[in-house]
Design an enzyme around this catalytic site. Structure first.
Site, mmCIF file in Angstrom:
data_model
loop_
_atom_site.group_PDB
_atom_site.id
_atom_site.type_symbol
_atom_site.label_atom_id
_atom_site.label_comp_id
_atom_site.label_asym_id
_atom_site.label_seq_id
_atom_site.Cartn_x
_atom_site.Cartn_y
_atom_site.Cartn_z
ATOM 1 N N PRO A 110 0.786 -1.240 0.000
ATOM 2 C CG PRO A 110 -0.291 -1.234 2.046
ATOM 3 C CD PRO A 110 0.443 -2.130 1.100
ATOM 4 C CG ASN A 111 -0.330 4.250 1.377
ATOM 5 O OD1 ASN A 111 -1.320 4.773 0.869
ATOM 6 N ND2 ASN A 111 -0.370 3.679 2.574
ATOM 7 N NE ARG A 130 4.365 6.539 1.820
ATOM 8 C CZ ARG A 130 4.416 5.274 2.221
ATOM 9 N NH1 ARG A 130 4.439 4.302 1.345
ATOM 10 N NH2 ARG A 130 4.445 4.999 3.514
ATOM 11 C CE1 TYR A 149 9.130 4.835 2.315
ATOM 12 C CE2 TYR A 149 7.904 6.789 3.004
ATOM 13 C CZ TYR A 149 8.202 5.444 3.154
ATOM 14 O OH TYR A 149 7.591 4.703 4.121
ATOM 15 C CG ASN A 173 8.431 -2.241 0.032
ATOM 16 O OD1 ASN A 173 7.928 -2.391 1.154
ATOM 17 N ND2 ASN A 173 8.983 -1.109 -0.341
ATOM 18 C CB ALA A 215 1.644 -0.090 6.192
ATOM 19 C CG ASP A 263 -0.169 -17.554 7.771
ATOM 20 O OD1 ASP A 263 0.904 -17.653 8.405
ATOM 21 O OD2 ASP A 263 -1.291 -17.550 8.321
ATOM 22 C CD GLU A 274 10.823 -7.840 5.222
ATOM 23 O OE1 GLU A 274 11.315 -8.880 5.752
ATOM 24 O OE2 GLU A 274 10.295 -6.927 5.877
ATOM 25 C CG HIS A 292 11.318 -2.606 4.079
ATOM 26 N ND1 HIS A 292 9.945 -2.545 4.039
ATOM 27 C CD2 HIS A 292 11.631 -3.781 4.670
ATOM 28 C CE1 HIS A 292 9.451 -3.641 4.582
ATOM 29 N NE2 HIS A 292 10.443 -4.409 4.969
ATOM 30 N NE ARG A 348 10.178 5.673 8.230
ATOM 31 C CZ ARG A 348 9.232 5.458 7.311
ATOM 32 N NH1 ARG A 348 9.336 4.448 6.465
ATOM 33 N NH2 ARG A 348 8.192 6.264 7.261
ATOM 34 N NE ARG A 360 7.105 4.033 9.684
ATOM 35 C CZ ARG A 360 6.057 4.160 8.879
ATOM 36 N NH1 ARG A 360 5.712 3.181 8.072
ATOM 37 N NH2 ARG A 360 5.324 5.268 8.881
HETATM 38 C C1 DQA Z 1 8.352 0.739 3.577
HETATM 39 C C2 DQA Z 1 8.478 0.927 5.097
HETATM 40 C C3 DQA Z 1 7.132 0.720 5.772
HETATM 41 O O1 DQA Z 1 7.261 0.928 7.171
HETATM 42 C C4 DQA Z 1 6.130 1.710 5.243
HETATM 43 O O2 DQA Z 1 4.848 1.461 5.813
HETATM 44 C C5 DQA Z 1 6.054 1.761 3.762
HETATM 45 C C6 DQA Z 1 7.281 1.626 2.978
HETATM 46 C C7 DQA Z 1 9.671 1.076 2.839
HETATM 47 O O3 DQA Z 1 9.801 0.687 1.687
HETATM 48 O O4 DQA Z 1 10.537 1.738 3.403
HETATM 49 O O5 DQA Z 1 4.996 2.020 3.180
HETATM 50 O O6 DQA Z 1 8.055 -0.622 3.314
#
Ligand code: DQA
Length: 147
Positions: free
Chosen positions: A9-10, A17, A22, A73, A76, A86, A97, A99, A106, A110
Site C-alpha cells: 500500500p501507498n 510521501r 523515500y 516490499n 505497512a 502465511d 523482503e 524496503h 523509524r 515499524r
Molecule cells: C516501507 C516501510 C514501511 O514501514 C512503510 O509502511 C512503507 C514503505 C519502505 O519501503 O521503506 O509504506 O516498506
C-alpha cells in the site's frame, strides 16, 4: 527467468510521501529502475503494486503455484499482516523482503516485521538500490540452487 516484484500500500504514490524518508523517486521511475536492474541480472521483471491485501495474497498464491521467485516490499503490511506472512511461507522459490527506508531507524511500530522470519533475507534502507541489491542477491540464490 521471471521475477515477481510486489509492492504494498501507498507505494504507487511515492512522489507524495515524505521525501526525507523515500527520496525523490516516483513509482514509474522506481519501476523503470527495477526493470533495468533486473535486465542487468538477466531477469524479466513483473512489477506490481496494490493497496489491497487480498490482491497481494492472490499474487503470492500465483507465485507459489508457478514456483516464481519473489521480491516483496509489503509496505505497512510488513508490520502486521499475518495473512501475507502465511502466503509468503507457501512460496516454493526464493523470496526477498525489501524496503526503501530503514524501518528500524523509524517509529517503533515499524521495528517489527512479521514477514522477515519467513523470507531468505531482507534488504532495507538503500532507497531504489534496495531493489537492485535484492536482484543481485536473488541471482546469487538462484545460481547456488541450480549448481
Ligand atoms: C516501507 C516501510 C514501511 O514501514 C512503510 O509502511 C512503507 C514503505 C519502505 O519501503 O521503506 O509504506 O516498506
Amino acid at each position: 527467468m521471471r521475477i515477481l516484484v510486489l509492492n504494498g500500500p501507498n507505494l504507487k504514490r511515492l512522489d507524495l510521501r515524505d521525501k526525507n524518508v523515500y527520496g525523490e523517486f516516483d513509482y514509474p521511475s522506481l519501476e523503470r529502475f527495477v526493470l533495468e536492474a533486473g535486465k542487468s541480472e538477466g531477469f524479466e521483471i513483473d512489477m506490481r503494486q496494490s493497496d489491497d491485501e487480498a490482491t497481494i495474497i492472490g499474487w503470492l498464491h500465483e507465485a507459489a503455484d508457478k514456483k516464481t521467485p519473489v521480491i516483496i516490499n509489503p509496505a505497512a503490511f510488513t508490520h502486521y499482516s499475518y495473512s501475507i506472512r502465511d502466503a509468503v511461507m507457501m512460496l516454493k522459490a526464493p523470496v526477498i523482503e525489501v524496503h526503501l527506508s530503514n524501518p528500524l531507524s523509524r517509529e517503533e511500530f515499524r521495528h517489527t516485521s512479521v514477514v522477515s522470519g519467513v523470507v531468505n533475507g531482507t534488504i532495507a534502507g538503500f532507497g531504489a538500490n534496495s531493489y537492485r541489491l535484492a536482484l543481485i542477491a536473488m541471482r546469487a540464490l538462484i545460481t547456488n540452487l541450480t549448481k
